[in-house]
Write a protein that holds these residues in place. Structure first.
Motif, PDB file in Angstrom:
ATOM      1  N   ALA A 585       0.815  -1.211   0.000  1.00 24.91           N
ATOM      2  CA  ALA A 585       0.000   0.000   0.000  1.00 24.91           C
ATOM      3  C   ALA A 585       0.851   1.264   0.000  1.00 24.91           C
ATOM      4  N   ARG A 586       1.933   1.279   0.795  1.00 24.85           N
ATOM      5  CA  ARG A 586       2.733   2.519   0.901  1.00 24.85           C
ATOM      6  C   ARG A 586       3.864   2.591  -0.117  1.00 24.85           C
ATOM      7  N   GLY A 587       4.360   1.423  -0.601  1.00 24.76           N
ATOM      8  CA  GLY A 587       5.452   1.436  -1.563  1.00 24.76           C
ATOM      9  C   GLY A 587       6.810   1.416  -0.886  1.00 24.76           C
ATOM     10  N   GLY A 614       5.643  -0.838 -10.643  1.00 23.25           N
ATOM     11  CA  GLY A 614       5.086  -1.902  -9.809  1.00 23.25           C
ATOM     12  C   GLY A 614       6.009  -3.115  -9.847  1.00 23.25           C
ATOM     13  N   ALA A 615       6.313  -3.658  -8.671  1.00 27.22           N
ATOM     14  CA  ALA A 615       7.214  -4.818  -8.587  1.00 27.22           C
ATOM     15  C   ALA A 615       6.640  -5.835  -7.621  1.00 27.22           C
ATOM     16  N   GLY A 623      -0.097  -8.477  -4.921  1.00 32.25           N
ATOM     17  CA  GLY A 623       0.882  -7.758  -4.100  1.00 32.25           C
ATOM     18  C   GLY A 623       1.875  -6.967  -4.917  1.00 32.25           C
ATOM     19  N   VAL A 624       1.388  -5.978  -5.637  1.00 32.94           N
ATOM     20  CA  VAL A 624       2.274  -5.115  -6.411  1.00 32.94           C
ATOM     21  C   VAL A 624       2.765  -3.990  -5.508  1.00 32.94           C
ATOM     22  N   VAL A 625       4.090  -3.875  -5.366  1.00 20.24           N
ATOM     23  CA  VAL A 625       4.666  -2.834  -4.511  1.00 20.24           C
ATOM     24  C   VAL A 625       5.123  -1.678  -5.397  1.00 20.24           C
ATOM     25  N   PRO A 626       4.528  -0.482  -5.245  1.00 17.61           N
ATOM     26  CA  PRO A 626       5.029   0.679  -5.996  1.00 17.61           C
ATOM     27  C   PRO A 626       6.474   0.960  -5.565  1.00 17.61           C
ATOM     28  N   SER A 627       7.393   0.833  -6.489  1.00 20.76           N
ATOM     29  CA  SER A 627       8.818   0.935  -6.168  1.00 20.76           C
ATOM     30  C   SER A 627       9.410   2.151  -6.863  1.00 20.76           C
ATOM     31  N   THR A 628       9.870   3.101  -6.056  1.00 23.63           N
ATOM     32  CA  THR A 628      10.428   4.346  -6.576  1.00 23.63           C
ATOM     33  C   THR A 628      11.947   4.251  -6.591  1.00 23.63           C
ATOM     34  N   ILE A 629      12.524   4.510  -7.741  1.00 26.69           N
ATOM     35  CA  ILE A 629      13.980   4.437  -7.889  1.00 26.69           C
ATOM     36  C   ILE A 629      14.589   5.724  -7.336  1.00 26.69           C
TER      37      ILE A 629
END
Length: 833
Positions: A585-587, A614-615, A623-629
């Motif tokens: 939810a939070r990434g 999404g990862a 369970g897609v985790v928003p992933s910020t580089i």
């Protein structure tokens, strides 16, 4: 008659001692090399032949092929659920067992020691693989909580082999468990795909209580599935059904948007017979180091080539000595000998030389084989009787080599005509074409030698390149500790890191799931807008100190910061669905390498910073985790240069690491000693396991170094055999041309001119040999180098050096004879004959 042949043969050998010495030594070297390589090949092909009923024992293997890159990973490991479903769906399976190779801890005299090579099984392994027992219950592991132990492990643990009925206590997954010993195994031979000091039967559900998802996960490999098939089972028919079986059993794990996180690779399933595992195509995640058929075939070809060179020497020297035996043949024919008798005589002489050479070769094998076997880390006995004895091969080689070495000289010498040889006191018996044949054979010999020298040079250069190429991080002054994944340390990572940071000489400390030459692999899929398929990216847990400890280069953005909550992606262990949903939810913030940035569509690493994808970092449904580089580091080659660079994403966590990486300065041994003392001061139930990065890299390329050394040894042997033949030819050529050289000197030729003339005669075949060896060696080495992701360029240097070396060796071999003949008094030369 045969007694007469033997007598004449012995007299001929004694009369021509130089010729006999060269022939016998050359043949002995060739035969010894052939026998040693034959023993090695037989050993490699004998893996697990000793297991009763091995023809019905199979390993289920999982192979993967990346849809993105085409890279193949052929694993011997298999998901736990795969073996169980296979046993359920195929009635041809009589029994199946899942095997995990572990290293639990046991405490001895207050010290934590690793119990290496323990096999944990979920069933009775002896029902599948009939391992030999010397004590105890022949039925084996009939229930959970029982164990088998090898003789050496019993002596190590208890000081005696009489351990049946005793209890063994080990620490696994942070829990001390007791196992009752029900049998003692005979030591498993080295030629086995199994490597075990003990076999322990566990209750898999209680053992994996904190990781139960691993028992139903089709993408999790942590063990090996062995099965015994019923007699007469059609393995080919079973293999043909595997695609349909896979489709029935493996579910589509949606990650949202109809995409599956396991779709980045094509998965394939294979059945490998127990005897084929060691040299089969699947060598990744193997229980023991394997080999490949091409390497074994290469050794066989080398053995045949070296032996062939020795036979060529025999043929060359025999035909070159024709002038010395022409009168003997003529007189024998005048006295009534027929050609059949003469052929028998010369073949008998060839057999005699081969028998003597074989006796010398066997002595060399007895002397050299122990060192050769120790170098290969193999148990290769030298026996003369039995199914693996040398008796029959020795007899066969004597017959074949004696026949091959003598058949042409026999027919060549026996065809001389008495009238042509005896008239006018003529003794020269050089027949048309024989000189061309000898030159062709010399060309072949040196082509082999030059080719082996080139291959040796290229392999050595590639090995040096592999160890010295820039890995993308500072590989010097790293001490790597293993063991942080042991359950008793899962929550103590921070404490351990802080303790090590205070050790004198330690400059930086980092925890990580990947390190120098580590074998573990973990990946997930990234959802990229506009693409129908996921981008596969490796994922490894690290901490904030990892970049400095490993010496990674930051090329864009920033590294993880403890002060930023979004940088922390820690999840509790065991898996907590609520925590995973919260992370989804939070990434999370991630750092990737340059290759991952390119795979995600960014030519410039800086352009990737700030982008979110999404990862599949968690196992929960959707369970897609928003992933910020937040940063991009330079590509780092953590593994062998044979393995392609991996696109990697790093997650910052406070647990879930396997390795502790320490960057240090000062005396390595002193630093290691202080680190070990610090470890033992806070940890009593996990052994200290640390290696310097230099030692890890040395181990990583040990097999390539051994291959280079072996090629160098056989290249030297081939050169020696070739030079022996050249030395003999030069000797007889010098004798045959004595009068010619005397006339040349009388007519004004200088010593230097004569030497140049003779050297040039033997240099021409070497130059021609280069024209044959170079393209063949280039083709072979190009194919071999293609197996490396990072490799040297195949330039002209090794070819020129090998050709030049062969030319210098050939010139040096004949120079002595050339100088001796050229300096001789012409008066003596003209009195010749």
């Amino acid at each position: 008659m045969w007694r007469n042949y033997l007598t004449v043969g012995l007299r001929s050998l004694m009369k021509n001692r130089l010729y006999s010495f060269i022939n016998i030594l050359g043949l002995a070297i060739g035969l010894a090399a052939c026998l040693m390589i034959m023993l090695f090949i037989r050993y490699e092909l004998s893996y697990d032949n000793w297991v009763p009923g091995n023809e019905n024992v199979y390993q289920l293997q999982s192979w993967y092929k990346s849809r993105e890159t085409g890279r193949e990973d052929k694993l011997q490991m298999t998901p736990y659920i795969a073996g169980k479903r296979f046993e359920k769906d195929f009635p041809q399976v009589a029994a199946e067992v899942f095997v995990m190779k572990t290293a639990p801890v046991f405490i001895k005299n207050g010290e934590a020691l690793a119990a290496e090579d323990f096999l944990y099984v979920d069933g009775n392994l002896l029902d599948v693989i009939k391992l030999p027992l010397v004590r105890g219950n022949a039925a084996g592991l009939t229930e959970a909580g029982t164990a088998l132990m090898t003789q050496s492990e019993a002596r190590r643990r208890f000081g005696t082999e009489d351990v049946v009925g005793k209890t063994m206590s080990v620490i696994s997954k942070g829990v001390t468990r007791d196992y009752r010993i029900v049998g003692v195994l005979k030591e498993l031979p080295k030629n086995s795909a199994l490597k075990a000091r003990a076999v322990v039967r566990i209750d898999i559900n209680s053992f994996m209580a904190k990781e139960l998802q691993g028992l139903s996960c089709w993408g999790c490999q942590f063990g090996y599935s062995f099965m015994r098939l019923k007699p007469g089972a059609d393995v080919a028919a079973m293999a043909a059904q595997l695609p349909a079986w896979e489709k029935r059993n493996i579910p589509d794990e949606d990650a949202g948007g109809g995409m599956r996180f396991n779709q980045g690779d094509e998965q394939d399933w294979h059945l490998a017979n127990l005897r084929d595992i060691h040299i089969g195509p699947a060598q990744a995640a193997s229980m023991t180091p394997g080999n490949d058929r091409s390497t074994i075939a290469t050794f066989g070809i080398i053995a045949a080539l070296i032996l062939g060179m020795a036979v060529v020497n025999f043929t060359n020297l025999s035909t070159s000595r024709a002038s010395q035996r022409a009168r003997e043949v003529a007189l024998r024919k005048v006295l009534g000998a027929n050609r059949k008798q003469l052929i028998s005589q010369f073949l008998a002489e060839s057999m005699l030389v081969t028998i003597i050479a074989m006796l010398v070769a066997l002595a060399l094998v007895e002397l050299l084989m122990p060192a050769f076997a120790a170098f290969l880390d193999a148990d290769i006995p030298v026996r003369y009787t039995g199914p693996d004895g040398l008796g029959l091969p020795v007899i066969g080689l004597v017959f074949v080599v004696g026949l091959l070495g003598g058949i042409y000289p026999a027919f060549f010498l026996s065809r001389f005509q008495p009238a042509a040889v005896l008239k006018a006191n003529k003794s020269a018996a050089e027949t048309p074409g024989s000189g061309r044949l000898r030159n062709a054979l010399v060309v072949g010999q040196f082509a082999v030698s030059i080719g082996l020298i080139i291959c040796t040079a290229v392999i050595y250069a590639q090995t040096i390149h592999a160890r010295s190429v820039d890995p993308g991080f500072d590989r010097n002054n790293i001490l790597q500790l293993d063991g942080l994944t042991r359950y008793q340390l899962l929550t103590r990572g921070e404490e351990i890191a802080n303790t090590m940071a205070r050790v004198e000489g330690v400059d930086a400390v980092g925890r990580t799931g990947i390190g120098v030459a580590t074998e573990n692999s973990s990946n997930t899929g990234y959802i990229v807008p506009g693409r129908s398929e996921l981008v596969t990216v490796g994922v490894y847990n690290v901490d904030t100190g990892f970049k400095d400890a490993m010496g990674l280069k930051l090329v864009a953005g920033r590294w993880f910061d403890k002060a930023r909550p979004m940088d922390d992606a820690t999840l509790p262990f065991p898996a907590d669905d609520a925590a995973e949903r919260a992370l989804a939810a939070r990434g999370a913030n991630v750092v990737i390498n340059e290759l991952a940035a390119r795979r995600l569509g960014f030519a410039n690493p800086a352009d990737a910073v700030g982008k979110t994808f999404g990862a599949g970092y968690v196992q929960t449904q959707n369970g897609v985790v928003p992933s910020t580089i937040i940063g991009v580091v330079g590509d780092a080659r953590f593994r062998s240069v044979r393995v392609p660079l991996e696109p990697i994403s790093f997650l910052n966590t406070t647990m879930g690491h396997q390795y502790l990486t320490l960057r240090y300065h000062g005396d390595p041994a002193a630093v290691r000693g202080r680190v070990e003392r610090a470890w033992r001061s806070i940890i009593s139930d996990v052994p200290f396991d640390a290696k310097f990065s230099e030692a890890v890299v040395e181990d990583l390329y040990r097999a390539d170094k051994a291959r280079a050394t072996t090629f160098a040894a056989f290249a030297i042997l081939s050169v020696i055999v070739g030079c022996l033949g050249l030395f003999g030819l030069a000797s007889f050529t010098a004798e045959r041309r004595t009068k010619e050289i005397g006339i040349r000197k009388v007519l004004g030729a200088r010593t230097r001119d004569i030497v140049q003339l003779l050297i040039w005669q033997f240099s021409k075949p070497v130059l021609v040999a280069n024209l044959i060896a170079w393209p063949v060696a280039w083709w072979l080495m190009r194919d071999w180098l293609n197996g490396f992701d990072s490799r040297i360029g195949l330039g002209p240097l090794p070819f020129v050096v090998a050709g030049g070396a062969a030319l210098v060796i050939a010139a040096g071999t004949v120079a002595g004879h050339a100088m001796r003949v050229a300096r001789a008094n012409p008066i003596h030369a003209l009195r010749y004959e």
